[in-house]
Write a protein that holds these residues in place. Structure first.
Motif, mmCIF file in Angstrom:
data_model
loop_
_atom_site.group_PDB
_atom_site.id
_atom_site.type_symbol
_atom_site.label_atom_id
_atom_site.label_comp_id
_atom_site.label_asym_id
_atom_site.label_seq_id
_atom_site.Cartn_x
_atom_site.Cartn_y
_atom_site.Cartn_z
ATOM 1 N N GLY A 248 0.796 -1.233 0.000
ATOM 2 C CA GLY A 248 0.000 0.000 0.000
ATOM 3 C C GLY A 248 0.816 1.264 0.000
ATOM 4 O O GLY A 248 0.303 2.338 0.339
ATOM 5 N N THR A 249 2.110 1.173 -0.389
ATOM 6 C CA THR A 249 2.945 2.382 -0.407
ATOM 7 C C THR A 249 2.422 3.404 -1.418
ATOM 8 O O THR A 249 2.358 4.600 -1.144
ATOM 9 C CB THR A 249 4.400 2.014 -0.748
ATOM 10 O OG1 THR A 249 4.873 1.080 0.221
ATOM 11 C CG2 THR A 249 5.279 3.247 -0.740
ATOM 12 N N THR A 250 2.037 2.927 -2.609
ATOM 13 C CA THR A 250 1.496 3.828 -3.637
ATOM 14 C C THR A 250 0.033 4.103 -3.343
ATOM 15 O O THR A 250 -0.776 3.175 -3.276
ATOM 16 C CB THR A 250 1.654 3.212 -5.035
ATOM 17 O OG1 THR A 250 3.039 2.959 -5.286
ATOM 18 C CG2 THR A 250 1.116 4.155 -6.102
ATOM 19 N N THR A 270 -0.069 2.686 -10.242
ATOM 20 C CA THR A 270 -1.317 2.841 -9.499
ATOM 21 C C THR A 270 -1.253 2.120 -8.159
ATOM 22 O O THR A 270 -0.374 1.282 -7.917
ATOM 23 C CB THR A 270 -2.504 2.283 -10.314
ATOM 24 O OG1 THR A 270 -2.340 0.864 -10.460
ATOM 25 C CG2 THR A 270 -2.592 2.929 -11.683
ATOM 26 N N ALA A 271 -2.198 2.449 -7.308
ATOM 27 C CA ALA A 271 -2.303 1.788 -6.001
ATOM 28 C C ALA A 271 -2.655 0.320 -6.191
ATOM 29 O O ALA A 271 -3.415 -0.049 -7.090
ATOM 30 C CB ALA A 271 -3.371 2.480 -5.155
ATOM 31 N N ASP A 278 -8.711 1.262 4.995
ATOM 32 C CA ASP A 278 -8.054 2.566 5.026
ATOM 33 C C ASP A 278 -8.709 3.463 3.979
ATOM 34 O O ASP A 278 -8.678 3.156 2.778
ATOM 35 C CB ASP A 278 -6.559 2.395 4.742
ATOM 36 C CG ASP A 278 -5.773 3.689 4.885
ATOM 37 O OD1 ASP A 278 -6.268 4.740 4.427
ATOM 38 O OD2 ASP A 278 -4.670 3.645 5.437
ATOM 39 N N GLN A 279 -9.301 4.586 4.390
ATOM 40 C CA GLN A 279 -10.041 5.441 3.470
ATOM 41 C C GLN A 279 -9.153 6.029 2.380
ATOM 42 O O GLN A 279 -9.579 6.182 1.223
ATOM 43 C CB GLN A 279 -10.740 6.570 4.244
ATOM 44 C CG GLN A 279 -11.850 6.092 5.158
ATOM 45 C CD GLN A 279 -12.927 5.362 4.375
ATOM 46 O OE1 GLN A 279 -13.407 5.857 3.342
ATOM 47 N NE2 GLN A 279 -13.317 4.187 4.847
ATOM 48 N N GLY A 284 -7.313 5.550 -3.371
ATOM 49 C CA GLY A 284 -6.270 5.216 -4.330
ATOM 50 C C GLY A 284 -6.667 4.061 -5.227
ATOM 51 O O GLY A 284 -6.400 4.080 -6.440
ATOM 52 N N ILE A 285 -7.330 3.056 -4.651
ATOM 53 C CA ILE A 285 -7.790 1.910 -5.438
ATOM 54 C C ILE A 285 -8.856 2.343 -6.440
ATOM 55 O O ILE A 285 -8.878 1.899 -7.595
ATOM 56 C CB ILE A 285 -8.319 0.808 -4.501
ATOM 57 C CG1 ILE A 285 -7.156 0.227 -3.682
ATOM 58 C CG2 ILE A 285 -9.041 -0.281 -5.281
ATOM 59 C CD1 ILE A 285 -7.585 -0.691 -2.567
#
Length: 437
Positions: A248-250, A270-271, A278-279, A284-285
């Motif tokens: 989840g870094t990106t 991309t994520a 996690d909001q 990001g997703i």
């Protein structure tokens, strides 16, 4: 009287040489004041350059292009001086001090060229794209457009529409003349059918032209730690994205612009796609899925043994990629739908780039032809197609109505180049039928 405009036309100083361009009715006065002479047309002349008080500012080459044989169609001069900030500032200040002279606004030289008939709108747009070209394909496409390929094509189509309308108008207005054969308008519909097919074929190339001009978008999609950021950094040859073992870094879409096979490629990291509470990661997703839907190509990355196909089925073309193959105990083997790569050793990446290059090279049709490069071209061409279709399908309608649809089509075509001229219609009528002799 219009102001005489001037501006630095070369790159920002410091530089070896700076070019100051001047255009307008006051060019000759400006040259006599600053240079002491009007150089021979289109011949580089070495001169001292002085202000109006005869204080020498610099020395360099001076060129004079008399109207109408210049870029803008007006008198134009170029001062090729030393490219220091001080030299440029001094010469620009000396020009500012001359009556009727002012700094040009952005694009004003090109605007003058358009207004004086030296360029049409498609050539202006091509020139703009040529200045901004980053890749070989962009350079080729922009140069063709700047050289007037689209202008010639669209003006040829406009002439055919004008000729068709002229035949109809001739039958309506001069049917009692012996020079006008009966039912002459019936002869033009076959050509309108051919024209319709040509425009439709041209419009089919619009997506390819858009990709060349704006870039081929590739989205890197996959679960966390699939190697998306590592591939982005490897291909861009710099640390654009943070690479970490922490999932989840990106969190956001990270873009780089690359030149692959002479085409502009916009590569998007991309994520990672996974379930999350996690909001920020959820957002990001969501952006990752949007990037996948908007991309021309999706590279779907996953490690060996980790299930792929995490991307919704509605996306465009995709290539499945197995990453970190250097960690496998045995050499990676895959069917035609998958590539195995390693950003640590570089294994498989050349093969992947070849596959991307093949897709890029198949985008544009072969040959030196102009493509509709702007959304406004496409919109106006579609308007033209619709109008011609209605005119051809309205066989039972009065001929005046069908002619009106062709007039709308011709106007749409003329708006692409910015050169709609109603006098063209009369010119065709009188030249072909000797009316009123």
């Amino acid at each position: 009287m219009r102001d005489t405009i001037f501006a630095l036309s070369s790159g920002n100083p410091p530089a070896g040489v700076a070019i100051v361009r001047i255009s307008g009715s006051g060019v000759r006065f400006g040259l006599e004041t600053l240079v002491g002479q009007i150089p021979p047309a289109r011949m580089a002349t070495f001169c001292d350059i002085k202000d109006k008080n005869q204080l020498r500012l610099d020395r360099g080459l001076v060129l004079f292009f008399p109207a109408p044989h210049s870029f803008t169609g007006e008198d134009v001069a170029e001062l090729h001086i030393h490219g220091s900030r001080a030299s440029v500032a001094a010469v620009l200040m000396a020009l500012t001090d001359l009556d009727g002279f002012r700094l040009a606004e952005p694009g004003e030289f090109t605007r003058q060229a358009f207004e004086n008939g030296k360029l049409d709108l498609t050539e202006v747009e091509g020139l703009s794209d040529l200045i901004r070209a980053e890749t070989e394909s962009q350079r080729r496409q922009a140069l063709l457009q700047a050289d007037g390929v689209l202008r010639s094509l669209y003006e040829g189509w406009a002439r055919r529409l004008t000729h068709a309308r002229a035949m109809i108008e001739a039958e309506l207005d001069f049917s009692d003349e012996d020079d006008i054969p009966g039912s002459v308008s019936d002869q033009i519909w076959k050509d309108m059918g051919l024209l319709l097919a040509e425009i439709r074929s041209h419009l089919e190339c619009a997506s390819a032209a858009e990709v060349v001009r704006d870039g081929y978008r590739i989205a890197l999609i996959g679960p966390p730690n699939a190697g998306k950021s590592s591939l982005l950094n490897y291909l861009s040859k710099r640390d654009v994205a943070i690479v970490s073992d922490i999932p989840g870094t990106t969190r956001d879409v990270v873009e780089v612009r690359l030149d692959i096979a002479g085409y502009l490629v916009v590569l998007q990291d991309t994520a990672g796609l996974r379930e999350s509470s996690d909001q920020i990661e959820i957002e990001g997703i969501r952006r990752s899925l949007i990037a996948a839907e908007d991309a021309d190509l999706v590279l779907e990355l996953h490690e060996f043994g980790v299930p792929g196909r995490v991307v919704p089925s509605g996306v465009n073309e995709r290539i499945e990629i197995v990453t970190k193959v250097d960690c496998l105990d045995e050499p990676f083997t895959a069917d035609d739908a998958a590539f195995g790569i390693s950003t640590l050793t570089g294994a498989g990446i050349d093969k992947l780039l070849e596959a991307i290059s093949e897709r890029l090279e198949n985008l544009a049709p072969s040959g030196e032809m102009g493509l509709p490069t702007r959304a406004r071209h496409v919109d106006l061409l579609q308007d033209c197609v619709t109008a011609i279709e209605v005119a051809m399908k309205s066989a039972e309608a009065p001929i005046e109505v069908r002619s009106e649809y062709l007039r709308h089509a011709a106007n749409s075509m003329g708006r692409i180049t910015g050169m709609v001229d109603v006098e063209d219609l009369l010119g065709v009528v009188f030249s072909e039928f000797c009316v009123g002799k």
